[in-house]
Design an enzyme around this catalytic site. Structure first.
Site, PDB file in Angstrom:
ATOM      1  CE  LYS A  87      -4.289   1.165   2.365  1.00 19.93           C
ATOM      2  NZ  LYS A  87      -4.973   0.998   3.645  1.00 19.93           N
TER       3      LYS A  87
HETATM    4  C1  E4P Z   1      -8.228   1.557   3.957  1.00 20.20           C
HETATM    5  O1  E4P Z   1      -7.513   1.134   3.137  1.00 20.20           O
HETATM    6  C2  E4P Z   1      -8.094   2.876   4.577  1.00 20.20           C
HETATM    7  O2  E4P Z   1      -6.874   3.005   5.197  1.00 20.20           O
HETATM    8  C3  E4P Z   1      -9.233   3.082   5.554  1.00 20.20           C
HETATM    9  O3  E4P Z   1     -10.424   2.632   4.942  1.00 20.20           O
HETATM   10  C4  E4P Z   1      -9.359   4.478   6.079  1.00 20.20           C
HETATM   11  O4  E4P Z   1     -10.565   4.551   6.811  1.00 20.20           O
HETATM   12  P1  E4P Z   1     -10.886   5.731   7.849  1.00 20.20           P
HETATM   13  O5  E4P Z   1     -11.179   6.964   7.085  1.00 20.20           O
HETATM   14  O6  E4P Z   1     -12.073   5.226   8.601  1.00 20.20           O
HETATM   15  O7  E4P Z   1      -9.667   5.862   8.721  1.00 20.20           O
END
Ligand code: E4P
Length: 216
Positions: A87
């Site tokens: 990622k």
């Molecule tokens: C996923 O890949 C993201 O990091 C995550 O969905 C972020 O979510 P949040 O806005 O609830 O922190």
């Protein structure tokens, strides 16, 4: 649409996996910290455990922000397991690194996407996934699902292979809206997945059937 769970919590991953509908897991540094995972060895071991629990793509996020650092970190993450997807944040060096990973057979999830322009760049660099954060967009007064619709349309017109992974899901309705908008994947907290089960008429109907079953 594939279902990923958005957590580093092993109990929640197990519960979602046991439902039989789980296709993968996404994590981020905030989610790892929430579970108290500290230090490089513990982080790597935690990703390995998740990979052994779930048969699907597991996103593991780099914390470097320069090209060389992202590449070095991503290579180590990718070596943990064949299902690891590195990622990478949507920044200039991140895009360069995504292209490097693409050319070297390492799959990436481009994270922190908040615009269609960013999604085009990620696709051009060959990201396996683009992660638009729809909840955070809604929180800031814009429409997250509309961004999913826009990216899905652009990718379809342009023939980009990058999968649209709707992230930052806040509720079950977000999941339904993302499915309707054509998202390839939705990564959700466990509560939002379980929320899809709920309908008061199901509870009332089941109670009546069970009551009538006593008269059978
Ligand atoms: C996923 O890949 C993201 O990091 C995550 O969905 C972020 O979510 P949040 O806005 O609830 O922190």
């Amino acid at each position: 649409m594939k279902f990923f769970i958005d957590t580093a919590n092993l109990a929640q991953i197990k519960e979602a996996n046991e439902l039989g509908i789980l296709d993968g897991v996404t994590t981020n540094p905030s989610l790892m910290a929430k579970e108290g995972i500290k230090g490089n060895d513990a982080v790597m071991a935690h990703y390995k455990t998740i990979c052994e629990m779930v048969n699907g793509d597991i996103s593991a996020e780099v914390i470097s922000t320069d090209f060389k650092g992202i590449v070095e970190e991503g290579k180590k993450l990718a070596a943990i397991h064949a299902n690891i997807v590195v990622k990478v944040p949507m920044i200039k060096d991140g895009v360069k690194a995504i292209k490097w990973f693409t050319d070297n057979g390492i799959r990436t999830n481009c994270t922190l996407c908040f615009s269609a322009g960013q999604a085009i760049l990620a696709a051009k660099a060959g990201a396996a996934y683009i992660s638009p954060f729809i909840g955070r967009i809604d929180d800031s007064g814009w429409d997250g699902v509309q961004l999913i619709e826009q990216i899905v349309q652009i990718y379809s017109i342009q023939g980009y292979k990058t999968e649209v992974l709707a992230a930052s899901i806040r509720n079950p309705n977000h999941i339904v809206q993302c499915a309707q908008a054509g998202a390839d994947v939705c990564t959700c907290p466990l509560d939002s997945i379980l929320g899809l089960l709920k309908h008061p008429l199901t509870d009332i109907g089941l109670a009546k059937f069970l009551e009538d079953a006593k008269k059978m």
